[in-house]
Design an enzyme around this catalytic site. Structure first.
Site, short mmCIF file in Angstrom:
data_model
loop_
_atom_site.label_atom_id
_atom_site.label_comp_id
_atom_site.label_asym_id
_atom_site.label_seq_id
_atom_site.Cartn_x
_atom_site.Cartn_y
_atom_site.Cartn_z
N ARG A 225 20.19 -42.31 -2.63
CA ARG A 225 20.75 -42.49 -3.97
C ARG A 225 19.63 -42.91 -4.90
O ARG A 225 18.76 -43.72 -4.51
CB ARG A 225 21.86 -43.57 -3.98
CG ARG A 225 23.20 -43.10 -3.47
CD ARG A 225 23.85 -42.05 -4.39
NE ARG A 225 25.14 -41.59 -3.93
CZ ARG A 225 25.36 -40.47 -3.23
NH1 ARG A 225 24.34 -39.69 -2.88
NH2 ARG A 225 26.58 -40.10 -2.89
N HIS A 273 20.00 -32.85 -6.33
CA HIS A 273 21.07 -33.37 -5.46
C HIS A 273 21.66 -32.25 -4.58
O HIS A 273 22.87 -32.04 -4.55
CB HIS A 273 22.17 -34.06 -6.28
CG HIS A 273 22.94 -35.07 -5.46
ND1 HIS A 273 23.31 -36.31 -5.94
CD2 HIS A 273 23.40 -35.02 -4.18
CE1 HIS A 273 23.97 -36.96 -5.00
NE2 HIS A 273 24.03 -36.21 -3.92
P1 NAP Z 1 26.29 -44.56 6.79
O1 NAP Z 1 26.68 -43.87 8.05
O2 NAP Z 1 27.25 -45.49 6.14
O3 NAP Z 1 24.91 -45.34 7.12
C1 NAP Z 1 24.34 -46.23 6.23
C2 NAP Z 1 23.16 -46.88 6.91
O4 NAP Z 1 22.51 -47.75 5.96
C3 NAP Z 1 23.57 -47.75 8.09
O5 NAP Z 1 22.61 -47.68 9.11
C4 NAP Z 1 23.60 -49.15 7.48
O6 NAP Z 1 23.35 -50.20 8.38
C5 NAP Z 1 22.42 -49.06 6.53
N1 NAP Z 1 22.54 -50.09 5.49
C6 NAP Z 1 23.51 -50.25 4.56
N2 NAP Z 1 23.27 -51.32 3.79
C7 NAP Z 1 22.13 -51.86 4.23
C8 NAP Z 1 21.37 -52.97 3.86
N3 NAP Z 1 21.73 -53.78 2.85
N4 NAP Z 1 20.24 -53.24 4.55
C9 NAP Z 1 19.87 -52.45 5.58
N5 NAP Z 1 20.56 -51.35 5.99
C10 NAP Z 1 21.66 -51.07 5.32
O7 NAP Z 1 25.86 -43.50 5.67
P2 NAP Z 1 25.38 -41.99 5.87
O8 NAP Z 1 26.53 -41.11 6.16
O9 NAP Z 1 24.24 -41.98 6.82
O10 NAP Z 1 24.88 -41.66 4.40
C11 NAP Z 1 23.85 -42.41 3.78
C12 NAP Z 1 23.80 -42.08 2.31
O11 NAP Z 1 23.27 -40.77 2.10
C13 NAP Z 1 25.16 -42.01 1.61
O12 NAP Z 1 25.65 -43.29 1.30
C14 NAP Z 1 24.82 -41.22 0.36
O13 NAP Z 1 24.41 -42.11 -0.65
C15 NAP Z 1 23.63 -40.36 0.79
N6 NAP Z 1 23.93 -38.91 0.81
C16 NAP Z 1 23.19 -38.07 0.04
C17 NAP Z 1 23.44 -36.71 0.06
C18 NAP Z 1 22.58 -35.75 -0.75
O14 NAP Z 1 22.87 -34.56 -0.82
N7 NAP Z 1 21.51 -36.22 -1.35
C19 NAP Z 1 24.47 -36.18 0.85
C20 NAP Z 1 25.22 -37.08 1.60
C21 NAP Z 1 24.95 -38.44 1.58
P3 NAP Z 1 24.35 -50.47 9.63
O15 NAP Z 1 24.01 -49.37 10.61
O16 NAP Z 1 23.97 -51.79 10.12
O17 NAP Z 1 25.75 -50.36 9.09
#
Ligand code: NAP
Length: 310
Positions: A225, A273
């Site tokens: 993000r 994006h």
């Molecule tokens: P997810 O499964 O919720 O994983 C989030 C990860 O971030 C987890 O490992 C979490 O830790 C870690 N995290 C969250 N807050 C933290 C903090 N304060 N300090 C350290 N680590 C932290 O999310 P995801 O499905 O992998 O997706 C990640 C992000 O990718 C989405 O939220 C979205 O913003 C982005 N995204 C972008 C696109 C694009 O096209 N550019 C597409 C899809 C998604 P824990 O493992 O301990 O919970």
């Protein structure tokens, strides 16, 4: 018979309709499903995108769950009218797309493909790239997307370090968490990939101090993000050479305004994006599985912790 409201951008309905009905039928669920279903108090589930007209959930008194079509939920978690479980999207197609984008852009920088393309000028100047085993990569965020990208990079022999809020185990990846994990993860990174959700705990995480902790001349990829980064600090780090290149897919304001310096900076690549998208053909099955669970009284998958923000 459950009533399912499809509350997303109108252009998405033709893409999802057939897949959702297919998977509902496979699950043996006879349901009413449409973008317009009459009185809100009769709706059981909302298949949701934050860009839809539904912003006030108060009239949906029978609602069992909101099933978000996107992985990121920063535009939904603060909605005080939403009292029922909120599930986010964890979709195989979305993960595959993200792995391909991240691996592709890591290899672009690792192999210095820009240099190769810029030197098709008849001069024979061999410049052998290092092996991946000598190029440490750090992935911040080890969730559905971060862990898959970290594993794909590790499979190519990159030494991969990952950082997450809680302690994680990902095969082939050195996993760190706090205290101290972030600093170690940054210090190792020649290539840094941001796959954190946007929450109060991650906003502007990549500030001047943290950019300074990276390996000098590091490469930054941000498909997470835009607001994870302090833009001014990044521009300063690019100008000083601390960051050699930033490939950015997400921005504080989207579309990225034409006057934003990222567009013209010689060491920034902007992608609009598109790192990955929810794919209707795979995502519809995920949505229907949650409806099946709701109807069977089973716990929903991929629930968002509203206090944590993701
Ligand atoms: P997810 O499964 O919720 O994983 C989030 C990860 O971030 C987890 O490992 C979490 O830790 C870690 N995290 C969250 N807050 C933290 C903090 N304060 N300090 C350290 N680590 C932290 O999310 P995801 O499905 O992998 O997706 C990640 C992000 O990718 C989405 O939220 C979205 O913003 C982005 N995204 C972008 C696109 C694009 O096209 N550019 C597409 C899809 C998604 P824990 O493992 O301990 O919970």
């Amino acid at each position: 018979m459950p009533k399912i409201l499809f509350a997303a951008e109108p252009a998405l309905w033709p893409k999802y309709e057939g897949h959702l009905f297919h998977w509902l039928s496979e699950a043996g669920i006879a349901a009413e499903l449409a973008p317009d279903l009459g009185p809100p108090e009769e709706i059981d589930y909302i298949v949701y995108s934050p860009g839809s007209d539904v912003q006030d959930f108060t009239p949906y008194t029978r609602l069992k769950a909101v099933l978000n079509l996107w992985a990121g939920v920063e535009n939904v978690t603060g909605n005080e009218t939403l009292k029922v479980p909120l599930a986010r999207m964890v979709d195989g197609g979305l993960t595959e797309g993200m792995v391909e984008w991240v691996v592709g852009h890591v290899l672009r920088h690792h192999l210095d493909i820009d240099h190769v393309l810029a030197h098709q000028d008849g001069r024979w100047v061999p410049k052998v790239p290092p092996l991946a085993r000598h190029r440490p990569v750090t992935v911040l965020g080890l969730g559905a997307l971060g862990a898959a990208c970290a594993q794909a990079l590790a499979a190519l022999n990159f030494p991969v370090t990952g950082w997450s809020r809680s302690a994680r185990e990902v095969a082939g990846v050195t996993c760190l968490s706090d205290p101290g994990g972030l600093e170690q993860a940054l210090a190792r990174a020649e290539i840094l990939v941001l796959l954190l959700p946007l929450t109060p705990g991650t906003e502007s995480l990549l500030n001047a101090a943290h950019l300074d902790q990276l390996h000098p001349g590091a490469i930054l990829l941000n498909p997470g993000r835009g607001a994870l980064i302090d833009d001014d600090a990044l521009l300063a780090a690019l100008d000083s050479g601390q960051i050699a290149h930033a490939t950015l897919d997400t921005f504080r304001t989207e579309p990225l305004p034409p006057e934003h310096p990222f567009w013209t900076h010689p060491r920034v690549t902007v992608t609009p994006h598109i790192a990955s998208a929810t794919r209707a053909e795979t995502a519809a099955q995920v949505v229907v599985e949650n409806i099946r669970r709701g109807e069977a009284g089973l716990p929903f998958l991929h629930l968002v912790d509203r206090d944590r923000g993701y």
